[in-house]
Design an enzyme around this catalytic site. Sequence first.
Site, short mmCIF file in Angstrom:
data_model
loop_
_atom_site.label_atom_id
_atom_site.label_comp_id
_atom_site.label_asym_id
_atom_site.label_seq_id
_atom_site.Cartn_x
_atom_site.Cartn_y
_atom_site.Cartn_z
N LYS A 195 0.83 -1.21 0.00
CA LYS A 195 0.00 0.00 0.00
C LYS A 195 0.87 1.26 0.00
CE LYS A 195 -1.84 1.54 4.08
NZ LYS A 195 -1.58 2.95 4.42
N ASN A 196 1.82 1.33 0.93
CA ASN A 196 2.56 2.56 1.12
C ASN A 196 3.64 2.79 0.06
OD1 ASN A 196 0.93 3.27 3.20
ND2 ASN A 196 2.32 2.58 4.83
N CYS A 225 -5.74 8.11 9.06
CA CYS A 225 -5.90 7.42 10.36
C CYS A 225 -5.83 8.39 11.53
CB CYS A 225 -4.77 6.42 10.53
SG CYS A 225 -5.17 4.76 10.01
N ARG A 251 -0.36 14.29 13.37
CA ARG A 251 0.01 14.19 11.96
C ARG A 251 0.07 15.54 11.25
NH1 ARG A 251 -1.83 8.66 9.41
NH2 ARG A 251 0.30 8.76 8.71
N ASP A 296 3.77 0.26 12.36
CA ASP A 296 2.55 -0.33 11.79
C ASP A 296 2.32 -1.77 12.24
OD1 ASP A 296 2.08 2.04 10.49
OD2 ASP A 296 2.91 1.39 8.58
N ARG A 323 -9.06 -0.42 4.05
CA ARG A 323 -8.15 0.59 3.53
C ARG A 323 -6.79 -0.02 3.18
NH1 ARG A 323 -6.67 4.43 7.58
NH2 ARG A 323 -5.16 4.82 5.96
#
Length: 421
Positions: free
Chosen positions: A22-23, A117, A122, A306, A399
């Site tokens: 994903k990232n 999230c 952030r 994560d 997600r």
Amino acid sequence: MEQFIIKGQRPLSGEIKVGGAKNSALKILAASLLSDKKWRVKNVPQIEDIERMTDVLKDLGVEVLSIGSGYYSLDASRAAKTDLDPKLTRRLRASIMLVGPLLARHGRVRFSHPGGCVIGKRPIDIFLAGYKALGAEIKERGGGNYEIFARKLKGTTFVFRIVSVTATESLILTSILAKGKTILKNAACEPEVVSLADFLNSCGAKIKGAGTSTIEIEGVNSLSGGEHTIIPDRIETGTFAIMAAALNSHIKITNCNPSHLDALWVMLNNVGMKLDIGKNYVIVEPSGRLRAVNLKTHEYPGFPTDLQAPFTVLLTQAHGSSLVHETVYEGRLFYTDILNQMGANIIMCDPHRIIVNGPAKLYGQKVTSPDLRAGIALVIAALLAKGETTLGNIYQIDRGYEKIEERLQALGASIQRIREK
Ligand code: EPU
């Protein structure tokens, strides 16, 4: 809204294939705005965050075509819009990745503070400081709205005040077409950064040092077309390994790159797991008694934040007291309240540290997924628990994990997706 109904205490067995990261995929898709030639990208995970990113790209005028499962063709040659639609970016933290390419290609971008999230404040101060150092002018319009201009971006030396993955990637993308050389110091070293730089170099960029803390980018005039395969998702790999360990199961994880997870393998060994680690697979074997260990999250190559929540669930089954220190985010331990509702014995010392006392018997409950990684941790807890768990807000899990229930069912898990009544 959908929910998972999970019946626990069934051992898992078999093989599970890891999807594309994903990232990494999010950044490669965003980078397509930099080129006016076609890019083809394979192994893109079919997850909600990717849907959100392709929605934003299409809104900007990029032609995004699905030409096979997880295989996309991207053509930004006619993309002219430079305003990011807040309705589309609100749910996607990675939308910040579009700012650099828009600035580099069109000299202007308007955007709102990105969503994502709820795991901490952030902020985006490092991104803004980086754009400014490259010669951009930033106008804050109030209410978290920004407009940024740059007649011509110029190479510079920029030192990150703390290591940030997306800020590193963003400044790589912003400086690729800039005049002269940019030097990024205290840069993130994650495999996703390396993969981004490798692909961009194959399209004509001149990036040196990705994977180390100093990255040098020599500006070029344009990028060519290209083809790229997304690297395996290391967080998915780690999630499945931790799940197998927690459930005392025998699982083979395939299509992965275990060399991206050295710190996890050390921690699993310390807990007492038996692992067979190959070049592109990992076999987790039933272990018996698990030992408590102390865990500290860290930027790559340290233990990934994560994987902190899934590993904490594993520690609820270990004998003794484990200290978990979350160093990256200030809001990433609150899900432990939910684990306590399920029977865990976790004491919060401060927002960054918890003590996990084990082993604890977990019991099925009606719970809600607070964010992506805490959500998958709750799936693991539910698979361990006696009885039935109803897990709400599974959009968060969708997600980042493709068709998770189908893949876990194939391993023997009892997990069903239902519509909330
Ligand atoms: N930070 C600032 N200012 C900034 C940017 C970051 O203070 O301008 C702080 C953050 O608040 C955080 C720390 O820096 O406390 C480090 O965060 P980082 O910027 O590295 O995180 P990120 O780049 O926003 C990426 C992943 C995250 C992953 C982190 C850490 C993407 C899209 N997201 O986020 O992934 O946790 O790196 O490895 O690549 C996830 O996949 O569930 C996820 C949250």
